[in-house]
Write an enzyme that holds these catalytic residues in place. Structure first.
Site, short mmCIF file in Angstrom:
data_model
loop_
_atom_site.label_atom_id
_atom_site.label_comp_id
_atom_site.label_asym_id
_atom_site.label_seq_id
_atom_site.Cartn_x
_atom_site.Cartn_y
_atom_site.Cartn_z
N SER A 242 16.52 35.29 14.94
CA SER A 242 15.17 35.46 15.47
C SER A 242 14.17 36.03 14.48
O SER A 242 12.97 35.90 14.67
CB SER A 242 15.22 36.37 16.71
OG SER A 242 15.72 37.63 16.36
N HIS A 270 18.10 32.14 21.04
CA HIS A 270 16.94 31.39 20.54
C HIS A 270 17.25 29.92 20.29
O HIS A 270 16.35 29.16 19.94
CB HIS A 270 16.40 32.04 19.26
CG HIS A 270 15.76 33.35 19.52
ND1 HIS A 270 14.43 33.47 19.89
CD2 HIS A 270 16.26 34.61 19.53
CE1 HIS A 270 14.14 34.75 20.08
NE2 HIS A 270 15.23 35.46 19.87
N LYS A 302 13.92 33.08 27.23
CA LYS A 302 13.21 32.30 26.20
C LYS A 302 12.91 30.92 26.75
O LYS A 302 11.99 30.77 27.54
CB LYS A 302 14.03 32.34 24.92
CG LYS A 302 14.01 33.80 24.43
CD LYS A 302 15.03 34.25 23.54
CE LYS A 302 14.85 35.71 23.17
NZ LYS A 302 15.44 36.67 24.11
C1 PLP Z 1 19.49 37.12 19.54
C2 PLP Z 1 19.05 37.89 20.74
N1 PLP Z 1 19.99 38.30 21.62
C3 PLP Z 1 19.65 39.01 22.72
C4 PLP Z 1 18.34 39.32 22.99
C5 PLP Z 1 17.98 40.11 24.22
O1 PLP Z 1 17.44 39.26 25.16
P1 PLP Z 1 16.37 39.72 26.27
O2 PLP Z 1 15.07 39.94 25.55
O3 PLP Z 1 16.31 38.53 27.16
O4 PLP Z 1 16.88 40.94 26.90
C6 PLP Z 1 17.33 38.90 22.12
C7 PLP Z 1 15.92 39.21 22.40
O5 PLP Z 1 14.99 38.66 21.91
C8 PLP Z 1 17.70 38.17 20.96
O6 PLP Z 1 16.78 37.76 20.08
#
Ligand code: PLP
Length: 454
Positions: A242, A270, A302
């Site tokens: 990300s 992502h 997302k």
């Molecule tokens: C790779 C990754 N895993 C987990 C998460 C956590 O997800 P959430 O924001 O839906 O709690 C994110 C958040 O952006 C993320 O980028």
């Protein structure tokens, strides 16, 4: 026993009100003898433990002081904070903030489903049928057809036995890693792993070793020398990183996990909706079988326009988590409108593959144009996340603010989220962006660079 220890012991036995009274008067317990519960007699000077203010005041907490210092430096440099801006409505390829219309590159609403009428109607109708909350844990209080519907369709997407959903993506990683692994285990994770993965590993008590970003050769070396010292070993990678917008060579990791007899987990947060012809994620991108990976993890926040996380895998894994993972067992089930929105988005992703194709085309266009302009896009492979690395945090914040003034919402990513001197503007692409949006944003970025450096 010295006087101070005796004092502490007496203090512990006093009622809370007596203790508070002694503290208020600045007396030790020995200066007064207790006659009733709360009566004490003076006999010597107070001995109160010397406790630094940072141990009992949040405004003295070291991390808070660090934050204030950073904010002070930003203010001193005359730079406006780009954080917590209030959007007036839906944030997809466009948004409005303080009544100003902007082209938006700051939301991971990749397929434009958050704000799409089909998805919003599904959520509204779920509220009418089930209300806004399921008001208890699913295990003890029962679930709704929406929960299982969503989980079955997620399992189909990954071609595995079953899936389970949690109320937060971050908490999914924390709870699942924290629960499944322990002190006799080793977890090897990519050095650029998301915070939720690191927190989960910490909670588990397993040994933790990062390997250099995407470097499967180094991982192979670590496994060769260390595998035998541990019981269970887990490798964790992400489908699409990300902060950097690049992807791992997943078949290499599958080969390693087989050869060294470990588990493999992929956080596809992502990559879902972004990679693969139909947007099925990194599995489809590489044409892998669902069973090539032991733990498929992803988020509903997302491409699926909702909130929450999921794990997909074999039936034994999912059943185990359903009965024993604390973040599922002791937490409420997904709210009906959220489960309905995610399920509707998943179905629409399959019904409208042109959205996935548009996202991929726009992302590639942005990436190629940025490279043509010699912007530093780091290791990005041009899949919906393209960072433009600019150097220091203040510079990145200034660039972001200039872009904002010119009608583009793009957030700076600063230290400590990325190493200092690699602060960046991170562009999230959406299938609803046009090539004109992208041309205009990159032209503005060129002007912003000239203003900041010139
Ligand atoms: C790779 C990754 N895993 C987990 C998460 C956590 O997800 P959430 O924001 O839906 O709690 C994110 C958040 O952006 C993320 O980028």
């Amino acid at each position: 026993m010295n006087e101070e220890t005796k004092d502490r012991n007496v203090m512990r036995r006093l009622s809370e009100s007596a203790r508070q009274e002694l503290i208020r008067q600045g007396l030790s317990s020995r200066q007064r003898r207790t006659t009733g519960a709360d009566t004490v007699v003076l006999d010597r000077a107070p001995v109160l433990p010397d406790i630094p203010a940072s141990h009992y005041r949040f405004d003295q907490h070291p991390s808070y002081l660090q934050l204030r210092a950073l904010q002070g430096a930003v203010q001193y440099a005359g730079v406006e904070s780009p954080y917590f801006r209030v959007h007036d409505g839906i944030a997809a390829a466009r948004t409005s903030i303080a009544n100003r219309h902007l082209v938006n590159f700051s939301s991971y609403n990749y397929l434009g489903f958050s704000g799409d009428p089909i998805i919003s109607d599904a959520a509204k109708s779920a509220i009418d049928t089930y209300g806004t909350s399921v008001s208890a844990s699913r295990l003890v209080s029962g679930e709704r057809a929406l929960h299982r519907g969503l989980e079955r369709e997620l399992a189909c997407l990954y071609d595995v036995g079953d899936a389970i959903t949690f109320v937060s993506g971050h908490a999914t990683n924390v709870s699942v890693l924290g629960y499944l692994f322990g002190p006799r285990d080793l977890i090897l994770h990519d050095a650029l792993s998301h915070n939720s993965i690191i927190q989960g590993i910490r909670l588990s008590g397993a040994h933790r070793l990062p390997f250099p970003h995407n470097d499967w050769k180094e991982l192979d070396h670590i496994l060769t020398t260390q595998r035998h010292q541990f019981e269970r070993v887990l490798i964790v990678v992400e489908g699409l990183y990300s902060m950097d917008g690049d992807i791992p060579d997943l078949p290499r990791f599958v080969e390693l996990k087989r050869r060294h007899r470990t588990f493999l987990m992929v956080d596809d947060a992502h990559a879902l909706g972004v990679l693969g012809r139909r947007g099925y994620g990194i599995r489809e991108h590489f044409g892998l079988a669902g069973s090539d990976v032991d733990i498929w993890m992803g988020t509903l926040s997302k491409s699926l326009a909702a909130c929450g996380g999921y794990i997909a895998g074999d039936v034994a894994l999912i059943e185990h988590l359903k009965y024993l993972a604390p973040g599922f067992l002791y937490s409420v089930g997904l709210p009906p409108p959220i489960a309905a929105a995610a399920l509707a988005a998943l179905r629409q992703m399959q019904a409208q593959p042109e959205r996935v194709a548009a996202l991929q085309a726009r992302s590639r266009y942005f990436f190629e144009q940025a490279r043509r302009l010699r912007l530093n896009t780091g290791q990005s492979t041009g899949h919906s996340i393209v960072p433009v690395i600019v150097g220091g945090s203040i510079k990145a914040t200034r660039l972001s603010n200039i872009m904002y003034e010119q009608g583009f919402n793009v957030q700076p990513i600063l230290y400590p989220a990325v190493p200092e001197q690699t602060a960046r503007l991170r562009f999230f692409l959406c299938c609803l962006h046009t090539e004109d949006d992208i041309d205009a944003a990159l032209a503005s970025l060129g002007d912003a660079f000239a203003e900041v450096t010139g």
